[in-house]
Design a protein around this motif. Structure first.
Motif, PDB file in Angstrom:
ATOM      1  N   PHE A  60       9.769  -8.156  24.746  1.00  0.00           N
ATOM      2  CA  PHE A  60      10.964  -7.361  23.356  1.00  0.00           C
ATOM      3  C   PHE A  60      12.144  -8.997  23.539  1.00  0.00           C
ATOM      4  O   PHE A  60      12.805  -8.505  22.836  1.00  0.00           O
ATOM      5  CB  PHE A  60      11.900  -6.413  23.514  1.00  0.00           C
ATOM      6  N   GLY A  61      11.920 -10.216  24.191  1.00  0.00           N
ATOM      7  CA  GLY A  61      12.452 -11.388  24.288  1.00  0.00           C
ATOM      8  C   GLY A  61      13.579 -10.910  25.120  1.00  0.00           C
ATOM      9  O   GLY A  61      14.514 -11.155  24.174  1.00  0.00           O
ATOM     10  N   SER A  62      14.354 -10.099  25.699  1.00  0.00           N
ATOM     11  CA  SER A  62      15.848  -9.367  26.252  1.00  0.00           C
ATOM     12  C   SER A  62      16.015 -10.727  27.864  1.00  0.00           C
ATOM     13  O   SER A  62      16.890  -9.660  28.378  1.00  0.00           O
ATOM     14  CB  SER A  62      15.921  -8.259  26.915  1.00  0.00           C
ATOM     15  N   GLU A  63      15.206 -11.398  27.961  1.00  0.00           N
ATOM     16  CA  GLU A  63      15.823 -11.691  29.399  1.00  0.00           C
ATOM     17  C   GLU A  63      17.676 -12.483  29.108  1.00  0.00           C
ATOM     18  O   GLU A  63      18.256 -12.301  29.620  1.00  0.00           O
ATOM     19  CB  GLU A  63      15.113 -13.330  29.238  1.00  0.00           C
ATOM     20  N   LYS A  64      17.684 -12.649  27.627  1.00  0.00           N
ATOM     21  CA  LYS A  64      18.918 -13.586  27.752  1.00  0.00           C
ATOM     22  C   LYS A  64      20.399 -12.198  28.102  1.00  0.00           C
ATOM     23  O   LYS A  64      21.459 -12.408  28.434  1.00  0.00           O
ATOM     24  CB  LYS A  64      19.670 -14.665  26.254  1.00  0.00           C
ATOM     25  N   LEU A  65      19.836 -11.115  27.100  1.00  0.00           N
ATOM     26  CA  LEU A  65      21.025 -10.184  26.958  1.00  0.00           C
ATOM     27  C   LEU A  65      21.204  -9.403  28.455  1.00  0.00           C
ATOM     28  O   LEU A  65      22.064  -9.218  29.212  1.00  0.00           O
ATOM     29  CB  LEU A  65      20.290  -8.745  26.164  1.00  0.00           C
ATOM     30  N   GLU A  66      19.592  -9.139  28.918  1.00  0.00           N
ATOM     31  CA  GLU A  66      19.592  -8.942  30.372  1.00  0.00           C
ATOM     32  C   GLU A  66      20.466 -10.051  31.105  1.00  0.00           C
ATOM     33  O   GLU A  66      20.995  -9.125  32.925  1.00  0.00           O
ATOM     34  CB  GLU A  66      18.156  -8.127  30.965  1.00  0.00           C
ATOM     35  N   SER A  67      20.174 -10.940  31.771  1.00  0.00           N
ATOM     36  CA  SER A  67      21.218 -11.736  31.945  1.00  0.00           C
ATOM     37  C   SER A  67      22.216 -12.330  31.703  1.00  0.00           C
ATOM     38  O   SER A  67      23.636 -12.122  33.281  1.00  0.00           O
ATOM     39  CB  SER A  67      20.349 -12.868  31.405  1.00  0.00           C
TER      40      SER A  67
ATOM     41  N   ARG B 175      23.790  -9.708  31.372  1.00  0.00           N
ATOM     42  CA  ARG B 175      24.252  -8.040  31.455  1.00  0.00           C
ATOM     43  C   ARG B 175      24.117  -7.960  33.798  1.00  0.00           C
ATOM     44  O   ARG B 175      25.189  -7.976  33.493  1.00  0.00           O
ATOM     45  CB  ARG B 175      23.731  -6.680  30.746  1.00  0.00           C
TER      46      ARG B 175
ATOM     47  N   HIS C 137      15.372  -2.927  36.586  1.00  0.00           N
ATOM     48  CA  HIS C 137      15.187  -4.014  35.159  1.00  0.00           C
ATOM     49  C   HIS C 137      13.851  -5.377  36.146  1.00  0.00           C
ATOM     50  O   HIS C 137      13.242  -5.092  35.526  1.00  0.00           O
ATOM     51  CB  HIS C 137      16.141  -5.210  34.853  1.00  0.00           C
TER      52      HIS C 137
ATOM     53  N   VAL D 183      11.155  -6.384  29.541  1.00  0.00           N
ATOM     54  CA  VAL D 183      12.379  -7.161  29.169  1.00  0.00           C
ATOM     55  C   VAL D 183      11.760  -8.706  28.375  1.00  0.00           C
ATOM     56  O   VAL D 183      12.041  -8.684  27.333  1.00  0.00           O
ATOM     57  CB  VAL D 183      12.961  -7.298  30.460  1.00  0.00           C
ATOM     58  N   GLN D 184      10.509  -9.351  29.113  1.00  0.00           N
ATOM     59  CA  GLN D 184       9.802 -10.088  28.633  1.00  0.00           C
ATOM     60  C   GLN D 184       9.351  -9.950  26.773  1.00  0.00           C
ATOM     61  O   GLN D 184       9.134 -10.064  25.793  1.00  0.00           O
ATOM     62  CB  GLN D 184       8.787 -10.759  29.053  1.00  0.00           C
TER      63      GLN D 184
END
Length: 587
Positions: free
Chosen positions: A224-231, A233, A214, A221-222
């Motif tokens: 597609f704005g997936s910071e919260k989702l990856e955080s 996980r 990651h 990640v940034q």
């Protein structure tokens, strides 16, 4: 992300242990010295209580001051000898472990360098990093805290027990009456901590894989704005890591107090029974005190042995993981002996079939012939098989059927390093290491001088922008060339290809990601780079390949059309439609 699940097994894998100890062969003298020191430590340990007993019974109670002085000197001398021997034992076991894991790490990394790309396609990079760093570090415990320490503990137990039985067998049986409880609790602890440690190793491997993957793909990640989702996980995986560690901490926090209570109970029974013997003149005070020291020395290795067995078992689990990679046959066989200093550059694909797996062919019956100095262009939609042609030519993968020849010689007959030396590749996605520009161009090859690098940079047109950077050719581009633009990285890749002076040049979408001004600069460099060399060009921009001697149109791994630019336009087929679409976009 694939989570790793492995088991430590029920018993020590002697085959794995035997194979790991093959790496000790270069250090046989030091290994045998370590064995000798282990035996010496075991026999020195019970000498101290024995001398204390003699000092009390023979000199203190007898009031022999002169004898007590001599005995004190003997005790101090013994402590000095024990300290020196223990130091040498600890240092030598650590020294041996570090040298062995250094050799294993080098062997593993060299093995990784020669694995085919298919292996890396199917294996998470973070997992390989764990193998090459954490697992090998764990393996060192086999030597520092594993085999030698366990042998030493068993020897010490046997020697102490023998001495105790020799002095007073009744007192020995009373003082060791709690031993079955300690053995039972030690066995339960060993089994529980084995599972906990294995969970910890799996958690570390999964954590490394996740973080490496990651961080490498942070831009996606940034974007597609997936910071919260990856955080979230990451928190989940980190929680598993924490729980695995806490489980091992809990087992330790239970076992050691239980072991201390059992040991203290044994000492209590010894004092109770021994005091009666002292009062009845059956046991001397010196023997009673010596037995208390013996009990402490006897129970200590038993407490440690469970820990050492699990350390050994963890080391063997890590070893089996490492050996699994070393046993992998996922490498390109380099059995070729053909190693010419010069090639003409003729490339022939003859009835070539290829699949990344055993079923789905991505190239089907490919045939073409590129004469020395000619240019072949490959055109087709994404997934048509264009990049596969390049991978096969460099033997990153081996074909299933057919033949690939360079100058009439099958590429498998070439020495692999010589083959790749004669082929220069410029990819669309340029990879730069965290190092200087010069090192990224030469890849550390000492045969390529600074003058040759500057000459190639001048020819490509990259010298001006490089010399404007702080430090010029000594400028550190940081990881993956993050401090350079796409065009600058592409130009450096052209310089890299130029300094090796290959006879065959492969350009894979080499200008698709650069601006118009940089593209013009690159096109000039391409013309110079391709002059007198066989060239295979992959491009979506048909304007860059109109002068090619031969253009092949690929679709789903098959050749649909073949000819020059004008011949293909006259066919009014796939190529003509693609050309018309791009022309409309330009207009």
């Amino acid at each position: 992300m694939n989570k790793e699940k492995t088991s430590s097994g029920d018993i020590i894998d002697l085959d794995v242990l035997r194979r790991i100890f093959q790496f000790v062969k270069p250090y046989k003298f030091r290994f045998y010295s370590l064995v000798a020191l282990t035996i010496l430590v075991a026999f020195l340990a019970p000498a101290l209580p024995f001398l204390v007993q003699k000092a009390i019974d023979g000199y203190i109670l007898a009031g022999d001051y002169q004898g007590l002085v001599y005995m004190t000197i003997a005790l101090v001398s013994l402590l000095v000898v024990q300290g020196v021997v223990q130091y040498l034992h600890t240092f030598l076991s650590g020294w041996l472990g570090q040298h062995v894991i250094k050799d294993i790490r080098i062997k593993l990394y060299q093995h990784l360098l020669n694995l085919r790309l298919k292996y890396f396609d199917n294996t998470p990079i973070g997992r390989l990093v764990t193998r090459n760093v954490s697992d090998i570090e764990t393996l060192s415990d086999i030597f520092s805290q594993g085999v030698a320490a366990i042998i030493g503990d068993f020897l010490q137990i046997i020697v102490i027990l023998s001495v105790m039985l020799y002095i007073d067998w009744e007192l020995t049986l009373v003082s060791l009456s709690t031993l079955p409880l300690l053995i039972l609790s030690t066995y339960v602890f060993k089994e529980k901590i084995k599972v906990a440690f294995n969970d910890v190793r799996n958690a570390v491997s999964n954590l490394n894989s996740f973080v490496q993957e990651h961080i490498t793909g942070m831009s996606i990640v940034q974007i597609f704005g997936s910071e919260k989702l990856e955080s979230d996980r990451f928190k989940e995986i980190n929680e598993e890591h924490k729980q695995a560690h806490l489980k091992s901490v809990m087992y330790y926090s239970i076992y050691y107090p239980v072991a201390e209570v059992i040991q203290a109970t044994g000492i209590g029974l010894l004092v109770w029974y021994g005091a009666r013997g002292v009062l009845n003149d059956d046991v001397t005070i010196g023997i009673l005190i010596a037995f208390i020291m013996y009990i402490n020395m006897f129970f200590r290795p038993i407490r440690q042995i469970a820990d050492r067995f699990n350390t050994l078992q963890l080391g063997i689990v890590s070893s089996s993981r490492i050996l699994k990679i070393l046993d992998s046959n996922e490498h390109i066989p380099n059995n070729g002996t053909h190693a010419p200093d010069h090639i003409n550059g003729e490339v022939v694909f003859n009835n070539v079939w290829f699949a990344y797996n055993e079923r789905d062919y991505v190239l089907k019956d490919i045939n073409f012939d590129v004469k020395p100095g000619e240019t072949l262009a490959l055109v087709g939609a994404t997934g048509a098989g264009k990049s596969s042609v390049i991978n096969l030519l460099n033997r990153f993968y081996d074909i299933k059927r057919g033949d690939i020849l360079i100058d009439g010689v099958e590429i498998k007959e070439y020495d692999l390093n010589i083959l790749r030396h004669h082929i220069g590749v410029v990819l669309q996605d340029v990879f730069l290491f965290s190092d200087t520009i010069e090192k990224n161009i030469t890849l550390g090859n000492p045969d390529i001088s600074r003058e040759k690098v500057i000459e190639a940079a001048e020819l490509v047109g990259a010298r001006k922008f490089i010399e404007r950077l702080p430090g010029g050719f000594d400028y550190n581009v940081m990881e993956r060339g993050a401090t350079l633009s796409v065009g600058q990285r592409q130009l450096i890749s052209f310089v890299r290809a130029m300094v090796y002076n290959p006879k065959i040049i492969v350009l894979d979408e080499a200008t698709s990601s650069v601006d118009t001004e940089t593209e013009e600069l690159i096109q000039e460099a391409v013309a110079k780079l391709m002059k007198g060399r066989t060239s295979i060009v992959i491009a979506h921009r048909l304007s860059t390949i109109q002068s090619a001697d031969q253009i092949i149109v690929l679709d789903h791994g098959e050749i649909k059309e073949k000819g020059t630019h004008q011949e293909l336009l006259d066919l009014k087929g796939y190529y003509a439609q693609l050309h018309q679409m791009q022309y409309k976009e330009v207009v």
